[in-house]
Design a protein around this motif. Structure first.
Motif, PDB file in Angstrom:
ATOM      1  N   GLU A   6       0.697  -1.049  -0.014  1.00 19.68           N
ATOM      2  CA  GLU A   6       0.028  -0.020  -0.096  1.00 19.68           C
ATOM      3  C   GLU A   6       0.851   1.300   0.073  1.00 19.68           C
ATOM      4  OE1 GLU A   6      -3.939   1.286  -0.049  1.00 19.68           O
ATOM      5  OE2 GLU A   6      -3.348  -0.734   0.544  1.00 19.68           O
ATOM      6  N   ILE A   8       0.518   5.007   1.154  1.00 18.74           N
ATOM      7  CA  ILE A   8      -0.163   6.069   1.565  1.00 18.74           C
ATOM      8  C   ILE A   8       0.291   7.522   1.446  1.00 18.74           C
ATOM      9  CG2 ILE A   8      -1.002   6.839   3.812  1.00 18.74           C
ATOM     10  CD1 ILE A   8      -0.812   4.026   4.739  1.00 18.74           C
ATOM     11  N   ASP A  34      -1.066  -0.722  -4.453  1.00 17.83           N
ATOM     12  CA  ASP A  34      -2.211  -0.077  -4.460  1.00 17.83           C
ATOM     13  C   ASP A  34      -2.063   1.344  -3.813  1.00 17.83           C
ATOM     14  OD1 ASP A  34      -4.209  -2.016  -4.994  1.00 17.83           O
ATOM     15  OD2 ASP A  34      -3.608  -3.147  -3.305  1.00 17.83           O
ATOM     16  N   THR A  36      -3.403   4.972  -1.817  1.00 21.47           N
ATOM     17  CA  THR A  36      -4.594   5.525  -0.888  1.00 21.47           C
ATOM     18  C   THR A  36      -4.147   6.942  -0.734  1.00 21.47           C
ATOM     19  OG1 THR A  36      -5.291   3.435   0.137  1.00 21.47           O
ATOM     20  CG2 THR A  36      -5.830   5.759   1.235  1.00 21.47           C
ATOM     21  N   ARG A  58      -7.422   5.041  -4.584  1.00 22.31           N
ATOM     22  CA  ARG A  58      -8.398   5.396  -3.595  1.00 22.31           C
ATOM     23  C   ARG A  58      -8.484   6.411  -2.786  1.00 22.31           C
ATOM     24  NH1 ARG A  58      -9.114   0.784   1.049  1.00 22.31           N
ATOM     25  NH2 ARG A  58      -6.991   1.440   1.299  1.00 22.31           N
ATOM     26  N   HIS A  59      -9.314   7.580  -2.684  1.00 20.34           N
ATOM     27  CA  HIS A  59      -9.190   9.010  -2.402  1.00 20.34           C
ATOM     28  C   HIS A  59     -10.232   9.263  -1.341  1.00 20.34           C
ATOM     29  CE1 HIS A  59     -10.126  13.519  -3.102  1.00 20.34           C
ATOM     30  NE2 HIS A  59      -8.910  13.555  -2.714  1.00 20.34           N
ATOM     31  N   GLY A  81      -4.603   6.242   6.576  1.00 24.31           N
ATOM     32  CA  GLY A  81      -4.427   5.389   5.600  1.00 24.31           C
ATOM     33  C   GLY A  81      -4.133   4.015   5.977  1.00 24.31           C
TER      34      GLY A  81
END
Length: 336
Positions: A6, A8, A34, A36, A58-59, A81
């Protein structure tokens, strides 16, 4: 193939900003990990970002329930996050950090054997103020390691610690110390170079005292920085002595430039800016003391007094109950 990780990005812009450039970066990034974006920007800017960012990003808005006091909005973004992260391996990065795929791959590979990875940032392009700030970077590298605007962490150890303090101004150092206090392993990857876009000259000027204030988290460093100005005023060095001092500082910075492959990213003349930065810090450290007496340094319309908790105090708190941050401990979080 994308990596199981992820990314962030805590974000809070109060103006239009370089949305197109950031969106282009995220478009590449979302193919690899991914992503965020935790966006604390005001309504119109938040909506503009939502329209501009790639569909795979992703927001979200920060979750204020995770903060429980404290004034550091970036910490709130990171904690939000982490609460939403889909993977154990997490990269936290400021909005001016720009990873390439090889950088991500190596960061995540190092994280397989650690709980936190600290890479090395460098500026590109190089306006005058980025060259100036590079002097600080090189001196940090010569004496120890620099503090970048990005880290790789294992989500589980931060969750087990209950997050990290939102009261700390120097939030990356607070996160590093929290992970170490909780028994985590840190890797200092001083030869892993991640590009950083320089801020505007105006923003650079506004940050000088605030960055000097960070040294309150490192008392030995603060004492050294505070000693520079009175030493000069009392000693009244001659021009020749000043030249010798400047050359010594340049030589020390050059050691940092050459260390761990630094010559691949740092300009050959970068070390020449180190005396300029040291002179700036000699003055700004005393201005930071004035801020401290007045209740803290200005931040986001208020004041913050704490630079960062000492690692010793965090270790004591971990030994007493294992809760270092503002988050409630989750069931089974004693194991890391």
């Amino acid at each position: 193939m994308p990596y199981a990780a992820e990314y962030i990005l805590p974000l809070k812009w109060a103006d239009i900003g370089a949305v197109a450039e950031l969106s282009g970066y995220l478009e590449h990034l979302v193919r690899w990990v991914d992503v965020t974006v935790v966006d604390g920007s005001a309504g119109p800017f938040f909506e503009r970002h939502a329209r501009a960012f790639p569909a795979g990003v992703r927001h979200v808005r920060p979750n204020p329930e995770l903060l429980r006091g404290g004034g550091n909005g970036k910490v709130l973004g990171v904690l939000t996050g982490l609460a939403l992260a889909r993977h154990e391996r997490v990269i936290v990065a400021d909005d001016d950090v720009r990873y390439g795929r090889p950088d991500l791959q190596r960061m995540l590979g190092l994280l397989d054997g650690a709980d936190l990875v600290r890479p090395q940032n460098y500026f590109a392009p190089l306006p005058w103020h980025a060259r100036w700030d590079t002097g600080r970077t090189l001196l940090n590298r010569a004496l120890a390691s620099d503090y970048p605007g990005t880290l790789a962490i294992r989500r589980s150890i931060v969750v087990a610690a209950g997050g990290y303090s939102p009261d700390a101004l120097f939030e990356n150092l607070e996160l590093i110390r929290t992970v170490r206090a909780a028994g985590g392993v840190e890797v200092r990857a001083d030869d892993l170079f991640v590009r950083r876009i320089p801020c505007s000259a105006r923003h650079f000027a506004r940050q000088r005292v605030r960055q000097a204030y960070d040294s309150f988290a490192q008392p030995v460093r603060l004492a050294a920085e505070l000693s520079v100005l009175p030493t000069f005023l009392l000693a009244r060095p001659t021009g020749r002595q000043l030249a010798v001092i400047a050359l010594t500082v340049v030589a020390l910075a050059e050691v940092g430039r050459r260390r761990r492959g630094g010559r691949t990213v740092f300009h050959p003349a970068a070390a020449l800016w180190a005396p300029v930065w040291l002179l700036e810090r000699a003055v700004c450290s005393w201005l930071a003391v004035v801020c401290r007496v007045r209740g803290g340094v200005g931040y986001a319309g208020g004041r913050m007094k704490l630079a960062a908790h000492s690692e010793r105090s965090l270790r004591i708190r971990w030994a007493d109950g294992g809760h270092l941050g503002p988050l409630p401990r989750s069931p089974g979080s004693d194991s890391t």
